[in-house]
Design a protein around this motif. Structure first.
Motif, PDB file in Angstrom:
ATOM      1  N   ALA A 193      -4.221  -1.443   4.823  1.00 46.16           N
ATOM      2  CA  ALA A 193      -3.028  -1.311   5.692  1.00 46.16           C
ATOM      3  C   ALA A 193      -2.773  -2.466   6.653  1.00 46.16           C
ATOM      4  O   ALA A 193      -1.804  -3.063   6.686  1.00 46.16           O
ATOM      5  CB  ALA A 193      -2.861  -0.152   6.313  1.00 46.16           C
ATOM      6  N   ILE A 217       0.773   5.197   0.176  1.00 51.10           N
ATOM      7  CA  ILE A 217       0.062   6.343   0.408  1.00 51.10           C
ATOM      8  C   ILE A 217       0.849   7.620   0.425  1.00 51.10           C
ATOM      9  O   ILE A 217       1.973   7.826   0.498  1.00 51.10           O
ATOM     10  CB  ILE A 217      -0.754   6.243   1.741  1.00 51.10           C
ATOM     11  CG1 ILE A 217       0.209   5.994   2.879  1.00 51.10           C
ATOM     12  CG2 ILE A 217      -2.061   5.350   1.674  1.00 51.10           C
ATOM     13  CD1 ILE A 217      -0.383   6.143   4.214  1.00 51.10           C
ATOM     14  N   VAL A 240       3.639  -1.155   4.137  1.00 49.60           N
ATOM     15  CA  VAL A 240       2.725   0.001   3.843  1.00 49.60           C
ATOM     16  C   VAL A 240       4.016   1.227   3.741  1.00 49.60           C
ATOM     17  O   VAL A 240       4.928   1.185   4.747  1.00 49.60           O
ATOM     18  CB  VAL A 240       1.936   0.611   4.924  1.00 49.60           C
ATOM     19  CG1 VAL A 240       1.222   1.919   4.620  1.00 49.60           C
ATOM     20  CG2 VAL A 240       0.975  -0.517   5.202  1.00 49.60           C
ATOM     21  N   GLU A 285     -14.541   9.855   4.574  1.00 51.08           N
ATOM     22  CA  GLU A 285     -14.242   8.821   5.670  1.00 51.08           C
ATOM     23  C   GLU A 285     -13.953   7.376   5.050  1.00 51.08           C
ATOM     24  O   GLU A 285     -13.294   6.639   5.675  1.00 51.08           O
ATOM     25  CB  GLU A 285     -15.289   8.732   6.422  1.00 51.08           C
ATOM     26  CG  GLU A 285     -15.753  10.058   7.361  1.00 51.08           C
ATOM     27  CD  GLU A 285     -15.155   9.788   8.743  1.00 51.08           C
ATOM     28  OE1 GLU A 285     -14.669  10.609   9.328  1.00 51.08           O
ATOM     29  OE2 GLU A 285     -14.988   8.489   9.208  1.00 51.08           O
ATOM     30  N   LEU A 300       0.734  -1.055  -0.012  1.00 52.29           N
ATOM     31  CA  LEU A 300      -0.021   0.131  -0.040  1.00 52.29           C
ATOM     32  C   LEU A 300       0.860   1.205   0.038  1.00 52.29           C
ATOM     33  O   LEU A 300       1.745   1.298   0.982  1.00 52.29           O
ATOM     34  CB  LEU A 300      -1.046  -0.037   1.466  1.00 52.29           C
ATOM     35  CG  LEU A 300      -1.905   1.458   1.492  1.00 52.29           C
ATOM     36  CD1 LEU A 300      -2.871   1.286   0.306  1.00 52.29           C
ATOM     37  CD2 LEU A 300      -2.585   0.994   2.895  1.00 52.29           C
ATOM     38  N   CYS A 312      -8.326   2.315   3.439  1.00 52.33           N
ATOM     39  CA  CYS A 312      -7.141   2.254   3.661  1.00 52.33           C
ATOM     40  C   CYS A 312      -6.582   1.459   5.153  1.00 52.33           C
ATOM     41  O   CYS A 312      -5.449   1.125   4.980  1.00 52.33           O
ATOM     42  CB  CYS A 312      -6.448   3.677   3.556  1.00 52.33           C
ATOM     43  SG  CYS A 312      -6.313   4.239   1.961  1.00 52.33           S
ATOM     44  N   ILE A 313      -7.226   1.908   5.934  1.00 51.16           N
ATOM     45  CA  ILE A 313      -7.009   1.377   7.458  1.00 51.16           C
ATOM     46  C   ILE A 313      -7.073  -0.187   7.392  1.00 51.16           C
ATOM     47  O   ILE A 313      -6.083  -1.048   7.730  1.00 51.16           O
ATOM     48  CB  ILE A 313      -8.022   1.785   8.498  1.00 51.16           C
ATOM     49  CG1 ILE A 313      -7.768   3.092   8.776  1.00 51.16           C
ATOM     50  CG2 ILE A 313      -7.927   0.820   9.919  1.00 51.16           C
ATOM     51  CD1 ILE A 313      -8.759   3.696   9.926  1.00 51.16           C
ATOM     52  N   GLU A 328      -3.770  10.466   0.621  1.00 53.67           N
ATOM     53  CA  GLU A 328      -4.271  10.831   1.992  1.00 53.67           C
ATOM     54  C   GLU A 328      -5.322  12.104   1.741  1.00 53.67           C
ATOM     55  O   GLU A 328      -4.939  13.047   1.299  1.00 53.67           O
ATOM     56  CB  GLU A 328      -3.303  11.185   2.614  1.00 53.67           C
ATOM     57  CG  GLU A 328      -2.530   9.813   3.318  1.00 53.67           C
ATOM     58  CD  GLU A 328      -1.361  10.258   4.392  1.00 53.67           C
ATOM     59  OE1 GLU A 328      -1.558  10.530   5.379  1.00 53.67           O
ATOM     60  OE2 GLU A 328      -0.144  10.367   4.082  1.00 53.67           O
ATOM     61  N   GLY A 352     -10.414   6.676   4.090  1.00 49.07           N
ATOM     62  CA  GLY A 352      -9.749   6.515   5.290  1.00 49.07           C
ATOM     63  C   GLY A 352      -9.832   5.174   5.656  1.00 49.07           C
ATOM     64  O   GLY A 352      -9.048   4.102   6.120  1.00 49.07           O
ATOM     65  N   ARG A 353     -11.074   4.767   5.809  1.00 49.36           N
ATOM     66  CA  ARG A 353     -11.498   3.370   6.402  1.00 49.36           C
ATOM     67  C   ARG A 353     -10.967   2.378   5.806  1.00 49.36           C
ATOM     68  O   ARG A 353     -10.672   1.200   6.222  1.00 49.36           O
ATOM     69  CB  ARG A 353     -13.055   3.156   6.796  1.00 49.36           C
ATOM     70  CG  ARG A 353     -13.450   4.435   7.709  1.00 49.36           C
ATOM     71  CD  ARG A 353     -14.350   3.979   8.712  1.00 49.36           C
ATOM     72  NE  ARG A 353     -14.435   5.334   9.567  1.00 49.36           N
ATOM     73  CZ  ARG A 353     -13.869   5.624  10.521  1.00 49.36           C
ATOM     74  NH1 ARG A 353     -12.617   4.622  11.026  1.00 49.36           N
ATOM     75  NH2 ARG A 353     -13.980   6.744  11.173  1.00 49.36           N
TER      76      ARG A 353
END
Lengths: 114, 176
Positions: free
Chosen positions: A95, A5, A101, A85, A3, A91-92, A68, A88-89
């Motif tokens: 990751a 970012i 990462v 959101e 990943l 990507c969490i 990001e 972001g979620r």
């Protein structure tokens, strides 16, 4: 899966190319059979509610590149807020299961998970 | 110990902060600052409440004036979050605006005296094109200044990126 970012213009694409990937191996803003997905945030912003469904297909890629997008002021429209959101979620989750990462800042890659 | 957690929206700050607080001494208090002004914020509040429900947190909802909260015992306080607190203190419903930088730092200073461990969750709001009206620009600038002031005096500062904590200052407790 790796990943990658970073903010817009932080050097993510150059970094991916430095790993040896050519233009025709990189899918920009879409999911196809290419090894690399670039600009994942554009896919998520196209249909934020279905973002979680992308997870397995993305984990099968060699490299996933995403901006990001959460570090600006909160957007005025609900759609933009939800899309931010959702990016972001996703990507969490990516990751958490990625082999590595890498975060780009000013063109400098920092490995934040190995 | 005082810990500042920062990061963009949806980077996993809340989840990480709660996990951290669970490993720290009880009693654990969750200090919630979000003003439930619409359906979207209610959904977010409910999601956070669900995350905490099994962790033995006492929840205190306080939109402003964090300096005069009476705690029954010292323990761990998780304050979430600076971006809501600043908006609540800075803007009133009639559209007025106040300079609240000193007040907020003073209130948080009192909080620091009331607990053994204080975890403050804040937000990165300064990394976009920044073309905003004067009032929003002042909000961004004030939040940045508050973050800097807290980071300077706190023991540990970490940024969350995709759920991964990047320690910028000090050390996170219990090997996180």
């Amino acid at each position: 899966m790796v990943l990658v970012i970073g903010g817009a213009g932080s050097g993510k694409l150059d970094y991916v190319k430095s790993l040896g990937y050519s233009e025709d191996e990189i899918a920009n803003g879409r999911l196809n059979d290419c090894k690399v997905v670039y600009n994942l945030q554009n896919i998520v912003f196209g249909d934020p509610e279905r973002a979680p469904e992308l997870l397995e297909a993305l984990l099968a890629k060699e490299v996933v590149v995403c901006n990001e997008v959460g570090s600006g002021i909160i957007p005025l429209t609900q759609r933009e807020r939800l899309a931010r959101e959702a990016t972001g979620r996703l990507c969490i989750q990516l990751a958490a299961r990625a082999a590595r990462v890498v975060r780009l800042v000013c063109g400098i890659p920092a490995v934040i998970k190995e | 110990m005082r810990i500042l957690l920062t990061g963009g929206s949806g980077c996993g700050k809340s989840t990480f902060a709660e996990r951290l607080a669970r490993a720290l001494p009880a009693p654990r208090c969750y200090l919630a600052t979000m003003r439930p002004y619409d359906e979207e914020s209610l959904v977010k509040i409910k999601r956070h409440q669900k995350q905490r429900s099994d962790a033995g947190f006492l929840t205190i909802e306080r939109e402003t004036d964090l300096g005069n909260i009476e705690f029954s015992a010292h323990g761990t306080v998780l304050l979430e979050c600076m971006c809501n607190l600043l908006a609540n203190e800075m803007f009133d419903e009639a559209g007025g605006e106040r300079d609240v930088y000193d007040k907020i730092l003073l209130d948080i200073g009192k909080l620091e005296q009331s607990c053994d461990t204080l975890i403050v969750v804040t937000n990165e709001v300064g990394s976009d094109d920044g073309t905003y009206d004067e009032s929003t620009a002042r909000y961004i600038e004030t939040l940045g200044r508050l973050n800097r002031a807290l980071a300077k005096r706190f023991d540990c500062v970490a940024e969350l990126v995709c759920g991964i904590p990047l320690v910028l200052k000090g050390q996170l407790p219990t090997g996180e």
